[in-house]
Design an enzyme around this catalytic site. Structure first.
Site, mmCIF file in Angstrom:
data_model
loop_
_atom_site.group_PDB
_atom_site.id
_atom_site.type_symbol
_atom_site.label_atom_id
_atom_site.label_comp_id
_atom_site.label_asym_id
_atom_site.label_seq_id
_atom_site.Cartn_x
_atom_site.Cartn_y
_atom_site.Cartn_z
ATOM 1 N N ASP A 205 22.779 59.676 38.886
ATOM 2 C CA ASP A 205 23.854 59.011 38.997
ATOM 3 C C ASP A 205 23.753 57.700 39.580
ATOM 4 O O ASP A 205 22.524 56.932 39.711
ATOM 5 C CB ASP A 205 24.921 59.874 39.588
ATOM 6 C CG ASP A 205 26.146 59.592 39.325
ATOM 7 O OD1 ASP A 205 26.741 58.661 39.394
ATOM 8 O OD2 ASP A 205 26.705 60.400 38.215
ATOM 9 N N HIS A 243 30.477 57.811 42.396
ATOM 10 C CA HIS A 243 30.580 58.817 41.399
ATOM 11 C C HIS A 243 29.627 59.864 41.549
ATOM 12 O O HIS A 243 29.859 61.316 41.721
ATOM 13 C CB HIS A 243 30.294 58.164 39.973
ATOM 14 C CG HIS A 243 30.286 58.892 38.709
ATOM 15 N ND1 HIS A 243 29.512 59.212 38.135
ATOM 16 C CD2 HIS A 243 31.557 59.317 38.208
ATOM 17 C CE1 HIS A 243 29.805 59.890 36.995
ATOM 18 N NE2 HIS A 243 31.119 60.060 37.027
ATOM 19 N N SER A 415 32.961 63.970 33.439
ATOM 20 C CA SER A 415 32.012 63.804 34.637
ATOM 21 C C SER A 415 32.405 64.910 35.756
ATOM 22 O O SER A 415 31.207 65.162 36.390
ATOM 23 C CB SER A 415 32.410 62.376 35.354
ATOM 24 O OG SER A 415 31.613 61.352 35.009
#
Ligand code: NAG
Ligand code: NAG
Ligand code: NAG
Ligand code: NAG
Ligand code: NAG
Length: 846
Positions: A205, A243, A415
């Site tokens: 990520d 994230h 996600s």
């Protein structure tokens, strides 16, 4: 301690110099060398520098030279590419083959090469803004009394497990005391003592805050790396590098007094930072195999833009790394790749248009909201295995955030769903570390719970499961998953069956009708392939079309299970059609595979954009009959190298056994006991009144009237698929006054097409059913034939063209990517409105 920023910049820079590629100054080439090649010899031969092996891909190396300084090398690779392409185009003959093999030897054993470029390629799968749903907890959940009881149970579980994390009780995805039953049902697993000990997940990520107090005790440094700023620590550095940390928290947030807990709170988590800057295929390939003996599961909440217009798959190097991961990772049990399905549902996007989520090597996870409903963003597709909880219904996933003690309450999109399945798999592996990557997919199929059974999206599958394109096999229940894992008997090695390339070469009717092409799989074929029962099915196809979004494609199995491989997408105006694209379905899990498989391509809109179905190939993947004799599948593309392109053509042209059109009349489920060659006389049993006036042959030769579809392919294909042909006869086709041409070419395998274009008909109707006649008939068809041959050698993606256009094609690709990015940027998103990455799509999370 905080370093002055100039100092950290300096340290970063100096570190970077050590390992980082300098694309400003140098050219880099990924090269696949034959097993006997001498790396140093190749370097000497061309005066290039050997930079090292590419990740875990043996025989794959990076060479460099200063920018523009190795024209001979470039020219040689270019020539190799051209010769290989020519060979694959079907100008077959040993000479051509020898020509590229000879050059390969002259080049010191180079088999394949591709210049490397930095690109922004992925978007994080945070959802675009969508409708808010008013909170109706009580309405959706249990009664007051039930909720009170659930809260008490939650308190007692927390006490038993000694969980004092301050937001644990807000983490409804772990235990939902309001909407009862709408959670991952994981607490029972913990109470059984399974908390993830011994497993390691790697979050690929935008970084992982290893200094967060909620993560640091579970942080696995050795399996982590920063591919963007080249260094051992995947520390988030950009303002929105949050994230990955949030995803990591869902998996393995530590049970302590900070924020909440992860699904597998005693497991370890590594970070691989790739999303914050442009990277090369070489880097991505390295990342997905990074420390793949220790990292068990790779959590991937990103992919190509979910704009309903993009159709993009990983490059060959990355595809090879994925296959290498499932073959060699985890001591041969296989790395487990988990991908977020994508958030483009509102843009009519579908996860079969994303080459990561539709890979057989990944577990693709969609989302449901806090009330168990399908959220506006979560994409459907036949490759989706399961769904689990994420944002929607006015709430989101509560997890760790970047910062020493920071928590986040708004994590969402697919996600956020993917990492919860990663956590579930981590728990299962903690109990059963010996399970293979495929065993874990079986566990998804076997233990997922179907939801909203009355919504019309579900089909019964052959093995008594239910499958929905919206929900896959259903929602994940961690308890059921881990319980089943405990006693799971590992399946035998993977086997596969690849059909020949099946040439179609016909225009697709516009409107409701579809163009159908079938292939009959026999017991013998599967015996020879050592294939006992199916898991994944993939269909690689070439369809030319002026507006791709008008197309759809379905696959109907021998058992009558239907996969919507491709759906129409309004934003998709690409004029490329499906270019050697591989679609995937998990809906046929457990079928035998024997019998007739039918692909139906539709051009749903009657407009100026039309198209031609060029060819396709059916690939069945599953469990082997005899594990002892089962080898590993070749790495992608190498297979096609070895595959005689001519085989398919020869087999399809030797139409001696061509069934008469009658046999095409079979309903999808009819075929197994249908006679291959019904006698012509048998035809008339149906509508007896049918005038057989213009019989097939004459009509074919002369008529020029209106072209009418003969074959209505209704959206609810079953059971009335092919109504016109149900019992059909050639005569019947003509009765209906339409022009239908059914081409069968076989090889003992029937492939048939329903045509409407009269011009396709031939004087000799028999010939009309033969590939050769069609292929030779006119230029555009001949052209198509060539295209088909060309296609065979290409990779599966749009970017598969790199194989041939490794150098020339790059800039085009880049342009495409960036223009897509721009469009994508127009949609505001939660996290990313600020512009530091205006040139990239990376800020878009799913
Ligand atoms: C949830 O977990 C419990 C054990 O904690 C188990 O009995 C139950 O079957 C699981 N699944 C469902 C749907 O309740
Ligand atoms: C995890 O497993 C290791 C051995 O595999 C053991 O030494 C350790 O105590 C376990 N930790 C927990 C929290 O169960
Ligand atoms: C699936 O099978 C069940 C019986 O097991 C039946 O009630 C249901 O109608 C079937 N669903 C479909 C879509 O055929
Ligand atoms: C579209 O139709 C025209 C006219 O029939 C034909 O020439 C052309 O090849 C078709 N295009 C495709 C992609 O099939
Ligand atoms: C398909 O193959 C099976 C087994 O060889 C055969 O019995 C059947 O007739 C074939 N069907 C068609 C439509 O060719």
């Amino acid at each position: 301690m905080r370093l002055p920023s100039w100092l950290s910049l300096f340290l970063l820079a100096s570190h970077a110099v050590a390992a980082q590629r300098d694309y400003e100054k140098n050219d880099y080439f990924a090269v696949h060398l034959g097993p006997t090649a001498d790396i140093q010899e190749v370097a000497r031969l061309f005066g290039v520098k050997h930079e090292g092996q590419i990740g875990e891909l043996s025989d794959h190396h990076t060479f460099s030279c200063s920018k523009g300084s190795c024209p001979d090398f470039e020219a040689s690779l270019h020539e190799l590419k051209l010769r290989k392409k020519r060979w694959r185009r079907g100008d077959i003959g040993l000479q051509k083959r020898d020509s590229w093999r000879q050059l390969s030897i002259e080049l010191g054993g180079i088999l394949w090469a591709e210049q490397q470029h930095l690109r922004h390629r992925h978007v994080k799968r945070i959802p675009p803004p969508g409708p808010l749903v008013s909170r109706q907890d009580k309405a959706d959940g249990g009664t007051d009394a039930e909720q009170q009881e659930a809260i008490q149970r939650l308190n007692s579980i927390a006490e038993t497990l000694d969980i004092s994390d301050p937001i644990f009780k807000e983490q409804w995805h772990l235990f939902n005391p309001l909407q009862l039953g709408h959670d991952l049902n994981v607490t029972g697993v913990w109470l059984d003592g399974i908390t993830g000990n011994g497993t390691i997940s790697a979050v690929i990520d935008d970084g992982l805050d290893m200094d967060s107090n909620d993560l640091k005790d579970n942080y696995y440094a050795a399996g982590s790396y920063d591919f963007n700023d080249k260094g051992p620590d995947p520390k988030p550095r950009l303002f929105d590098d949050k994230h990955g940390t949030r995803c990591a928290g869902e998996i393995a947030a530590v049970k302590n007094n900070v924020c909440g807990v992860g699904m597998a709170y005693d497991s370890k988590v590594a970070g691989l930072r790739i999303l914050s800057k442009p990277i090369s295929d070489e880097d991505e390939a390295t990342a997905i195999n990074y420390h793949y003996q220790e990292n068990d599961i790779y959590s991937c909440s990103w992919g190509p833009p979910d704009d309903g217009a993009t159709m993009e798959a990983p490059g060959i190097l990355i595809q090879r790394a994925m296959v290498n991961g499932i073959q060699s990772g985890r001591g041969g049990l296989g790395s487990v790749f988990v991908f977020a399905a994508g958030n483009g549902a509102a843009s009519e996007d579908n996860c079969n248009f994303d080459g990561y989520t539709n890979s057989i090597y990944s577990i693709t996870v969609g989302g449901i909201d806090r009330a168990g409903n399908h959220p506006y963003y979560s994409e459907a597709c036949s490759a989706q295995l399961v769904v689990t909880y994420s944002s929607g219904h006015n709430d989101a996933i509560h997890t760790t955030d970047v910062g020493v003690d920071k928590c986040y309450t708004g994590h969402g999109g697919t996600s956020a769903a993917g990492p919860l399945v990663v956590g579930t798999v981590a728990l299962a592996l903690s109990a059963r570390p010996d399970l293979s990557w495929r065993d874990l997919q079986y566990l998804c199929v076997e233990t997922a719970i179907p939801i909203h059974l009355d919504d019309g999206s579900w089909q019964n599958t052959t093995i008594g499961k239910k499958f929905s394109h919206t929900y896959g096999y259903g929602k994940v229940d961690a308890y059921l998953f881990v319980e089943a894992a405990k006693s799971f008997v590992p399946v035998k090695a993977q086997a596969w069956f690849h059909s020949p390339w099946l040439s179609v070469q016909h225009e697709i009717p516009e409107g409701d009708q579809g163009l159908a092409a079938s292939f009959n799989v026999t017991q013998q074929m599967l015996d020879e392939a050592n294939l006992e029962r199916l898991e994944h099915v993939t269909v690689t196809m070439n369809v030319k079309h002026g507006k791709r979004g008008d197309l759809s494609a379905d696959l109907i199995s021998p058992d009558g299970v239907v996969s919507h491989l491709a759906v129409t997408r309004r934003p998709d105006v690409a004029d490329t059609g499906y270019d050697d694209w591989t679609f995937m379905s998990v809906a046929h899990w457990g079928e035998s595979g024997i019998g007739k498989w039918t692909v139906v391509v539709k051009d749903t809109r009657e407009n100026e954009f039309n198209g031609t179905f060029i060819d396709w190939r059916l690939n069945l993947w599953g469990e082997s009959i005899n594990e002892q004799i089962q080898g590993l599948h070749p790495l992608p593309d190498e297979h096609d190298d070895d595959h005689e392109t001519a085989t398919a053509i020869v087999s399809t042209t030797s139409v001696d056994a061509a069934p008469s059109p009658t046999s095409l009349a079979a309903k999808p489920t009819d075929h197994i006991d249908r006679p291959t060659k019904p006698k012509p006389g048998d035809d008339s049993d149906t509508t007896a009144t049918a005038p057989t006036t213009s019989t097939g042959s004459e009509a074919a030769a002369t008529t020029t009237g209106a072209v009418e579809p003969t074959h209505t392919y209704s959206d609810s294909f079953l059971p009335s698929f092919f109504p016109t042909f149900g019992v059909s006869k050639r005569t019947q086709i003509w009765i209906y006054g339409s022009i239908g041409l059914i081409i069968v070419f076989c090889a003992g395998l029937g492939v048939y097409f329903v045509l409407q274009r009269r011009k396709r008909l031939r004087n000799n109707p028999r010939d009309a059913y033969e590939f050769e006649m069609v292929g030779d008939a006119d230029d555009d068809e001949q052209q198509g034939l060539n295209n088909r041959r060309t296609r065979t050698g290409k990779g599966r993606a749009r970017r598969g063209g790199e194989l041939y256009d490794a150098f020339a094609g790059e800039s085009d690709d880049d342009d495409d990517l960036y223009s897509e990015d721009d469009t994508y940027q127009d949609t505001p998103s939660n996290d990313t409105s600020t512009g530091s990455r205006g040139d990239s799509p990376a800020g878009r999370e799913k």
